[in-house]
Design an enzyme around this catalytic site. Structure first.
Site, PDB file in Angstrom:
ATOM      1  N   GLU A  18       0.845  -1.199   0.000  1.00 44.18           N
ATOM      2  CA  GLU A  18       0.000   0.000   0.000  1.00 44.18           C
ATOM      3  C   GLU A  18       0.876   1.243   0.000  1.00 44.18           C
ATOM      4  O   GLU A  18       1.975   1.222   0.575  1.00 44.18           O
ATOM      5  CB  GLU A  18      -0.909  -0.008   1.236  1.00 44.18           C
ATOM      6  CG  GLU A  18      -1.901  -1.170   1.218  1.00 44.18           C
ATOM      7  CD  GLU A  18      -2.809  -1.225   2.440  1.00 44.18           C
ATOM      8  OE1 GLU A  18      -2.709  -0.347   3.319  1.00 44.18           O
ATOM      9  OE2 GLU A  18      -3.622  -2.170   2.506  1.00 44.18           O
ATOM     10  N   HIS A  77      -7.813   1.565   2.087  1.00 40.38           N
ATOM     11  CA  HIS A  77      -7.690   1.083   3.469  1.00 40.38           C
ATOM     12  C   HIS A  77      -8.389   2.036   4.458  1.00 40.38           C
ATOM     13  O   HIS A  77      -7.762   2.544   5.398  1.00 40.38           O
ATOM     14  CB  HIS A  77      -6.211   0.902   3.832  1.00 40.38           C
ATOM     15  CG  HIS A  77      -5.995  -0.052   4.979  1.00 40.38           C
ATOM     16  ND1 HIS A  77      -4.865  -0.810   5.109  1.00 40.38           N
ATOM     17  CD2 HIS A  77      -6.767  -0.354   6.066  1.00 40.38           C
ATOM     18  CE1 HIS A  77      -4.933  -1.536   6.206  1.00 40.38           C
ATOM     19  NE2 HIS A  77      -6.090  -1.274   6.806  1.00 40.38           N
TER      20      HIS A  77
HETATM   21  N1  NAD Z   1      -9.790  -2.418   6.619  1.00 47.90           N
HETATM   22  C1  NAD Z   1      -9.572  -1.918   7.791  1.00 47.90           C
HETATM   23  O1  NAD Z   1      -9.421  -0.719   7.956  1.00 47.90           O
HETATM   24  C2  NAD Z   1      -9.512  -2.827   8.975  1.00 47.90           C
HETATM   25  C3  NAD Z   1      -9.921  -2.341  10.219  1.00 47.90           C
HETATM   26  C4  NAD Z   1      -9.858  -3.195  11.310  1.00 47.90           C
HETATM   27  C5  NAD Z   1      -9.377  -4.472  11.176  1.00 47.90           C
HETATM   28  N2  NAD Z   1      -8.957  -4.904   9.955  1.00 47.90           N
HETATM   29  C6  NAD Z   1      -8.459  -6.284   9.794  1.00 47.90           C
HETATM   30  O2  NAD Z   1      -9.528  -7.163  10.089  1.00 47.90           O
HETATM   31  C7  NAD Z   1      -9.012  -8.262  10.806  1.00 47.90           C
HETATM   32  C8  NAD Z   1     -10.107  -8.865  11.647  1.00 47.90           C
HETATM   33  O3  NAD Z   1     -10.449  -7.964  12.659  1.00 47.90           O
HETATM   34  P1  NAD Z   1     -11.292  -8.424  13.949  1.00 47.90           P
HETATM   35  O4  NAD Z   1     -11.248  -7.293  14.878  1.00 47.90           O
HETATM   36  O5  NAD Z   1     -12.600  -8.953  13.574  1.00 47.90           O
HETATM   37  O6  NAD Z   1     -10.352  -9.585  14.488  1.00 47.90           O
HETATM   38  P2  NAD Z   1     -10.706 -10.689  15.557  1.00 47.90           P
HETATM   39  O7  NAD Z   1      -9.419 -11.171  16.074  1.00 47.90           O
HETATM   40  O8  NAD Z   1     -11.741 -10.200  16.502  1.00 47.90           O
HETATM   41  O9  NAD Z   1     -11.383 -11.842  14.670  1.00 47.90           O
HETATM   42  C9  NAD Z   1     -10.671 -12.591  13.733  1.00 47.90           C
HETATM   43  C10 NAD Z   1     -11.360 -13.947  13.608  1.00 47.90           C
HETATM   44  O10 NAD Z   1     -10.705 -14.659  12.568  1.00 47.90           O
HETATM   45  C11 NAD Z   1     -10.620 -16.009  12.970  1.00 47.90           C
HETATM   46  N3  NAD Z   1      -9.578 -16.676  12.199  1.00 47.90           N
HETATM   47  C12 NAD Z   1      -8.229 -16.634  12.368  1.00 47.90           C
HETATM   48  N4  NAD Z   1      -7.618 -17.387  11.448  1.00 47.90           N
HETATM   49  C13 NAD Z   1      -8.597 -17.913  10.678  1.00 47.90           C
HETATM   50  C14 NAD Z   1      -8.599 -18.780   9.561  1.00 47.90           C
HETATM   51  N5  NAD Z   1      -7.462 -19.246   9.043  1.00 47.90           N
HETATM   52  N6  NAD Z   1      -9.782 -19.135   9.025  1.00 47.90           N
HETATM   53  C15 NAD Z   1     -10.950 -18.682   9.553  1.00 47.90           C
HETATM   54  N7  NAD Z   1     -11.008 -17.856  10.616  1.00 47.90           N
HETATM   55  C16 NAD Z   1      -9.847 -17.478  11.161  1.00 47.90           C
HETATM   56  C17 NAD Z   1     -10.333 -15.937  14.447  1.00 47.90           C
HETATM   57  O11 NAD Z   1     -10.634 -17.153  15.102  1.00 47.90           O
HETATM   58  C18 NAD Z   1     -11.247 -14.791  14.858  1.00 47.90           C
HETATM   59  O12 NAD Z   1     -12.511 -15.243  15.263  1.00 47.90           O
HETATM   60  C19 NAD Z   1      -7.859  -7.662  11.618  1.00 47.90           C
HETATM   61  O13 NAD Z   1      -6.901  -8.625  11.923  1.00 47.90           O
HETATM   62  C20 NAD Z   1      -7.316  -6.604  10.712  1.00 47.90           C
HETATM   63  O14 NAD Z   1      -6.269  -7.164   9.948  1.00 47.90           O
HETATM   64  C21 NAD Z   1      -9.016  -4.110   8.859  1.00 47.90           C
HETATM   65  O1  2HG Z   2      -5.804   2.779  10.411  1.00 50.54           O
HETATM   66  C1  2HG Z   2      -5.086   1.939   9.889  1.00 50.54           C
HETATM   67  O2  2HG Z   2      -4.066   2.202   9.261  1.00 50.54           O
HETATM   68  C2  2HG Z   2      -5.405   0.456  10.042  1.00 50.54           C
HETATM   69  C3  2HG Z   2      -6.853   0.140  10.102  1.00 50.54           C
HETATM   70  C4  2HG Z   2      -7.100  -1.353  10.258  1.00 50.54           C
HETATM   71  O3  2HG Z   2      -6.517  -2.080   9.245  1.00 50.54           O
HETATM   72  C5  2HG Z   2      -6.707  -1.891  11.605  1.00 50.54           C
HETATM   73  O4  2HG Z   2      -5.899  -2.814  11.671  1.00 50.54           O
HETATM   74  O5  2HG Z   2      -7.255  -1.388  12.591  1.00 50.54           O
END
Ligand code: NAD
Ligand code: 2HG
Length: 462
Positions: free
Chosen positions: A310, A340
């Site tokens: 990114e 993102h």
């Molecule tokens: N786009 C964004 O801005 C943004 C924002 C927040 C989080 N995220 C991403 O989203 C992800 C998930 O966030 P969350 O808060 O829900 O996390 P979380 O830890 O609450 O939930 C993740 C889930 O995935 C499951 N998991 C792990 N490995 C797995 C697999 N191989 N197959 C199936 N399930 C699996 C875990 O058991 C868990 O229940 C974060 O790790 C982060 O990378 C992105």
């Molecule tokens: O704000 C960010 O850069 C990351 C957001 C999201 O991917 C997270 O991991 O919370």
């Protein structure tokens, strides 16, 4: 390493310990009793002179976080973007605290240069950008904000489901180019359709509730067995989810096991004309395979918020110089590409700033590790202004037999008022509040702990 992180200010040898009169704004002791008792004023422990603490915040950390740190008197430098690795290394050598979001890679190479670094604040959910194990082994605690932006991501995904089902991105682009194109062909309601959620954690489960409220049926796949919310249903395998869902959305962390978990074979399992959404991490979807599946019409639409590489800052280009397939991706129909922004709302960023800012202050000032993602979670009630000649000893050490005996031999000549210890893997964290100590005692305790072969980090706060 860690010479500058061995925190004991030099006071005259026999001086009594001085007490700051400014109570901490971020940590309060519980009341000592109910009903009318005067609440003891928490004592602000001094890691060293607060104004000497240098903090570098990257990637436009929210003002709420900056304010919390600045109010403590720390020196805070805040930059809007991440830094190229050479500049990051240059800067990280000098700081005690670094605050980042998802772009700054704190790998072993970078962290090995961070000789003064005490703590890392990830102002986001993901911590995959940090070598957590290396940090722990060098006494560097890492904190994040585990769910303050979950709702924002879930709402974005709901918006994307409708946008894809109605081809809104394409219609809007056409209108921007001056073309009226009124179509209903392959535009759908989402009511009655099946949403397949991969990863039913904070975001996946929140999304489940929202999607059901929109009339969708929800199935989910997770590596652990989790309680189904509403009328959703856990399915036993990824394949069964892919075969049944009209919309597939990914909410798993970046792990070796989740790398390319959606690739050509998985796309082939999906229903003809289904949709794929990825707002988790860019490594989870094999994007060239997705491009092929969209070109063939197998996949009717996709939304991507995250990419394997990114850009560092706003205004940077999103083109083939970063990922070789970017031009092809941009040329597809019915694909939503966002930079993102899943967690990028005012509400989420403000809450994250406060949560991580507070955690950093608690750790710097009091050594409290509650919420740390790479250290044992340790807390002791705070010292109060009524306890003048107390000090808090923190000893982070390798989790090997015999350490506690040696530590307690060292502390044994003093009155250990309270003490707690816990371990996580091969690392252990001990915190002890010692009363009636003079600076010369502290120096002796500190030197003795430092001399133990198990030592990772010694801090003396008073
Ligand atoms: N786009 C964004 O801005 C943004 C924002 C927040 C989080 N995220 C991403 O989203 C992800 C998930 O966030 P969350 O808060 O829900 O996390 P979380 O830890 O609450 O939930 C993740 C889930 O995935 C499951 N998991 C792990 N490995 C797995 C697999 N191989 N197959 C199936 N399930 C699996 C875990 O058991 C868990 O229940 C974060 O790790 C982060 O990378 C992105
Ligand atoms: O704000 C960010 O850069 C990351 C957001 C999201 O991917 C997270 O991991 O919370």
């Amino acid at each position: 390493m860690a010479q500058a992180r061995n925190i004991l200010t030099s006071l005259p040898q026999d001086a009594h310990l001085s007490v700051s009169t400014s109570p901490t704004t971020t940590f309060h002791s519980p009341p000592s009793s109910f009903g009318g008792a005067r609440r003891p004023v928490p004592k602000q422990l001094k890691p060293f002179n607060t104004q000497d603490i240098k903090i570098l915040l990257l990637e436009n950390v929210n003002q709420s976080g900056k304010d919390i740190l600045t109010k403590q008197g720390y020196q805070v430098e805040a930059l809007k973007s991440s830094l190229p690795e050479d500049q990051l290394i240059e800067k990280i050598r000098d700081v005690h605290v670094i605050g980042i979001r998802s772009k700054t890679k704190l790998n072993q190479k970078v962290l090995s240069e961070a000789k003064n670094l005490l703590v890392i604040g990830c102002f986001c959910i993901g911590t995959n950008q940090v070598d957590l194990e290396y940090a722990a082994q060098h006494g560097i605690a890492v904190f994040n904000s585990p769910f303050a932006n979950s709702r924002s991501v879930a709402e974005l995904v709901i918006a994307e489901i409708i946008t894809l089902a109605r081809q809104l991105g394409d219609r809007s682009n056409e209108m921007h180019k001056g073309t009226w194109n009124k179509v209903s062909h392959k535009c759908w309601e989402i009511r009655g359709k099946t949403l397949g959620i991969i990863g039913y954690g904070h975001i996946g489960s929140q999304l489940s509730v929202l999607a059901e409220a929109m009339g969708m049926s929800v199935i989910y796949y997770d590596v652990v067995s989790l309680m189904a919310l509403g009328t959703s249903r856990q399915v036993p395998t990824l394949d069964s989810l892919l075969r049944e869902a009209d919309f597939v959305t990914l909410h798993v962390p970046e792990l070796p096991e989740t790398k390319n978990m959606i690739s050509a074979a998985q796309l082939a399992q999906m229903k003809d004309g289904s949709y794929l959404i990825n707002a988790s991490r860019g490594t989870v979807v094999d994007i060239p395979a997705l491009i092929n599946a969209m070109r063939s019409g197998k996949i009717a639409g996709a939304a991507l918020d995250v990419y394997p590489a990114e850009p560092r800052a706003n205004g940077d280009y999103f083109n083939n110089s970063l990922n070789s397939w970017e031009e092809e991706l941009r040329s597809l129909n019915n694909i939503i590409l966002t930079p993102h922004i899943g967690g990028s709302t005012e509400e989420a960023q403000r809450a994250i700033g406060i949560e991580v800012g507070d955690a950093l202050v608690r750790y710097i000032n009091q050594g409290i590790t509650l919420g740390s993602v790479n250290m044992p979670e340790i807390n002791l009630r705070s010292l109060t202004l009524e306890e003048p000649d107390y000090a808090r000893i923190i000893y982070v050490h390798q989790n090997v037999p015999g350490v506690l005996r040696k530590v307690n031999e060292i502390l044994g000549n003093h009155n250990v008022d309270k003490q707690i210890s816990d371990s996580r893997g091969n690392l252990a964290y001990l915190m002890a509040d010692v009363s009636d100590v003079r600076t010369s005692d502290l120096k002796e305790i500190y030197d003795s702990l430092e001399a133990l072969s198990s030592r990772v980090l010694t801090r003396v706060l008073y």
